[in-house]
Design an enzyme around this catalytic site. Sequence first.
Site, PDB file in Angstrom:
ATOM      1  N   SER A  98      -9.954   1.608   2.319  1.00  0.00           N
ATOM      2  CA  SER A  98      -9.046   2.459   1.395  1.00  0.00           C
ATOM      3  C   SER A  98      -7.986   1.781   0.799  1.00  0.00           C
ATOM      4  O   SER A  98      -7.329   2.155   0.018  1.00  0.00           O
ATOM      5  CB  SER A  98      -8.355   3.447   2.301  1.00  0.00           C
ATOM      6  OG  SER A  98      -7.450   2.969   3.425  1.00  0.00           O
ATOM      7  N   LYS A 126       0.772  -1.192   0.014  1.00  0.00           N
ATOM      8  CA  LYS A 126       0.093  -0.157  -0.093  1.00  0.00           C
ATOM      9  C   LYS A 126       0.748   1.445   0.025  1.00  0.00           C
ATOM     10  O   LYS A 126       2.047   1.284   0.726  1.00  0.00           O
ATOM     11  CB  LYS A 126      -0.733  -0.085   1.328  1.00  0.00           C
ATOM     12  CG  LYS A 126      -1.841   1.083   1.196  1.00  0.00           C
ATOM     13  CD  LYS A 126      -2.965   0.747   2.420  1.00  0.00           C
ATOM     14  CE  LYS A 126      -4.239   1.916   2.359  1.00  0.00           C
ATOM     15  NZ  LYS A 126      -5.002   1.664   3.578  1.00  0.00           N
ATOM     16  N   SER A 176     -10.193  -0.836   6.384  1.00  0.00           N
ATOM     17  CA  SER A 176      -9.562  -0.535   5.387  1.00  0.00           C
ATOM     18  C   SER A 176      -8.760  -1.628   4.748  1.00  0.00           C
ATOM     19  O   SER A 176      -8.464  -1.468   3.388  1.00  0.00           O
ATOM     20  CB  SER A 176      -8.448   0.634   5.310  1.00  0.00           C
ATOM     21  OG  SER A 176      -9.227   1.916   5.215  1.00  0.00           O
TER      22      SER A 176
END
Lengths: 471, 482
Positions: free
Chosen positions: A149, A74, A173
């Site tokens: 996310s 990420k 997330s």
Amino acid sequence: MTARAIADAVRVGERSARSVVDEHLAAIEAREPELHAFNLVMGDSARATADAVDAAVARGEDPGPLAGVPVALKDNLCTRGVPTTCSSRILEGWEPPYTATVVQRVLDAGGIPIGKTNLDEFAMGSSTENSAFGATRNPHDPSRVPGGSSGGSAAAVAAGFAPLALGSDTGGSIRQPAALCGVVGVKPTYGRVSRYGLIAFASSLDQIGPFAGTVDDAALLLETIWGHDPLDSTSIGSPPAPLGDVPDVSGLRIGIVEELTDVDGIQPEVRAAVERAAAGLESAGAHVERVKVPSCVYGLSAYYLIAPAEASSNLARYDGVRYGLRVDGADVAEMNAKTRAAGFGAEVKRRIMLGTYALSAGYYDAYYGQAQKVRTVIIRDFARAYESFDVLLSPTAPTTAFELGAKTEDPLAMYLSDVCTIPTNLAGHAAITVPFGTGAFDLPVGVQVLAPALGEPDMFRVARAIEGLAP
Amino acid sequence: MAEYEAVIGLEVHVELATTTKLFCGCPNEFGSEPNTNVCPICLGLPGSLPVLNRRVVEYALRLGEAMHFDVPSESIFHRKNYFYPDMPKDYQVSQYDHPICVEGWMEIDGTRIRIERAHMEEDTGKTQHIGGGGRIHDASHSLVDYNRAGVPLMEIVSHPDIRSAEQARAYVSELRGVLQAIGVSDVKMEEGSMRVDANVSIRPVGTGELGTKVEVKNMNSLRSLGRAIDYEIARQIAAVESGDRIVQETRGWDEAAGVSQGMRSKEGSNDYRYFPEPDLVPVAPSDEMRAEARAAVPELPAAHRTRLVAEWGVADQDARVLVDNPALAAYADQAMAVGAPGKDVANWCTGEILGFLNESGLSPEVLPLAPDGLAELIGLVADGTLSRSLAKDVLDECLREPKRPKQVVAERGLAQVSDEAELAAIVDEVLVANGDAVEEYRVGDEKVRGKKRGFIFGQVMRATDRKANAAMVNQLLDERLS
């Protein structure tokens, strides 16, 4: 091929890490333009790292349990010398001078960072549409969101770009996008995985965790990254208990959380999946009952005070003085303001304002203080539930993947996507989502297993069992 | 005209002399090249996290012990949020409503000054404004040095128990002595390792309530602290007398001009939005750490002074001078420990030796004359070998070269003449040679006699190269002049 199978083959020289990487880069080349899972594909460095792994094997060394396994990161995890953006204009082009602990542990285990994945800006969102660099699309249906996310990481694993990925989970997330993309996602106990090098959203809630195609691969990655880190004061000192490899649930007490299963707007197929998984676990020898955790219903409200409050402080440093974007002004204050106005997207600004307000003199007790009290009550209610149950069960998200743009105009509707995952973060507990068939429009559904702090071993046993029961 | 009394509280910031910073391993050093003692943590780079320096907690515990503080089982850090370019995270990690030290006190000349709290916090960087004479409003640009960012500070906040500038100075002086004695800070006001802000208000004598307080900043010495407070008290009295209201504000002291000026307030009043720092865990010192801190607190200045006066017969003023110079006090202690009388040791130490140290900039540890050497010198005076005057010469040589006093006496043949016959002969010669003076002495009044007697004494000393035993000379003169 699972990550474990790849690593096993690479470690004994049956496969080259280079061929593994090339194969995944080819998959990325084929579909990345359509999906946009990555902010940056690290092709050259991935090949170089793979060659180093192969050289180690050739020398008779063991590169480690992730030997040759591509891992997508990420883009809020710091990677030395590699741009780390948080999908924000304000950090565009910034190259950290240091590497996050989790990334270092992946490297030390022979894993191969293959790219930096897209996210909602500063991890604030549930659809990956809040990225300054464009939305990521769901590999199962590119007209739909991958969740967020950590949507880029979830999509990367679902699309076969990497067998493993790392994300961060502040209110869901990791788990929500994993569920929407049909992969496994884990939010470990707060403090179990070092946050050093994770660009903070809400420090008391943030936790890094794995994405994988299987529960076993998720365990492999989690066991690689977790454990105490002297660089993170909130990291847990005691060594983690091994996750084991058995799906045996006989004798385990499992509670279905009513407040998280009967939420407004839940799709019937989602609820049905939880019930079906529960029935399967019961036949496998577990005791399953419904349980109330009443304060869970206040989780969303408390979360949207605590997380923005911490974010308003964590994001203050993006002021144009030291790194990242700078928009000049007549004086420092104007430069700060112009930089932040230009560098942050709408959702980030909304949360900074919410959080600033919640901490302001005269409002602190009514908002932030009250939210912390709710948090205490949620922890107490969970503790009560865990007196009678080893793990809990619920949906991961109320719905399957929704279409791009469906909720962008209605922040509250978007926030509700995390209603089932937020309580775990507030409590500091662990949870995992396991794919369990499909729901509306043939899209993946996830079932969530919740465990108390340090309850990962039981949580993984149940997750393995659910994986085996999945249709 | 009403009588007013001042009500003063002091906030003292002290940089702790740790090897590394509060939350990272960067060197805590003064005077390095700008931005060289920095890392991702003290620069507040995204993703970095603080880890509390254990030594800072140890120092805070020592302070707690030395100043009679309560140290609760847990204290926590908060974030103080405001934007400032020399603050890397745009928040300061500090302690707020749960500080490590609460409710202590110090005794200043018999008065107990209560101290509300002492807490740990990180220092900021330093901004330098370029162009426009270094003032921010006219500068073309500013440069920031983050070497100081993250340096550990203790903020020590007194209750408003101080009543005069003099008492404020005594408080800071005593505080400095304590901090020095427990070894936690260099406490140099001039270098900024100790910074003092004063909250000053006035009220008519006899009233209980507090007046509107004004904060005065930028005092960089004890002298300037005293001046700034006196100025502020006078300013407030003048304002009240002329019917004005005191405005709550922060004023900056201008040492050169001898005045303070209101500082431009930042837009509106600051709302720091304090909340608990989620990246750190509560500070819960173990019993072992507390015991270690207790053991690490040496004799404190007040006790030290008392001991010098009571046990060694040192004068009050000398005791204060000695204790204000801890290294010199240690030197004196060692000299006394080998048997030299305290009064004599104190005299030499606060006189000639302190003078030499100030002039040379040396510290007592590196003097060629070890404390037992001073004791030897004192012994030579006591047994009549050296006159006080010659002893000064010997000391002067011993402070510059590695020689023992006895060695200097031998080399220079300085031993005092104490042979009565020899001295009597010299005295007689001097009396004959100075018949006029002797005559004037005999007929003169008290004043003239004193003068002439001194002159004759001087002539005797001169005739003996100052080696004559002064007491014996006096005795011989007494006999011959009566």
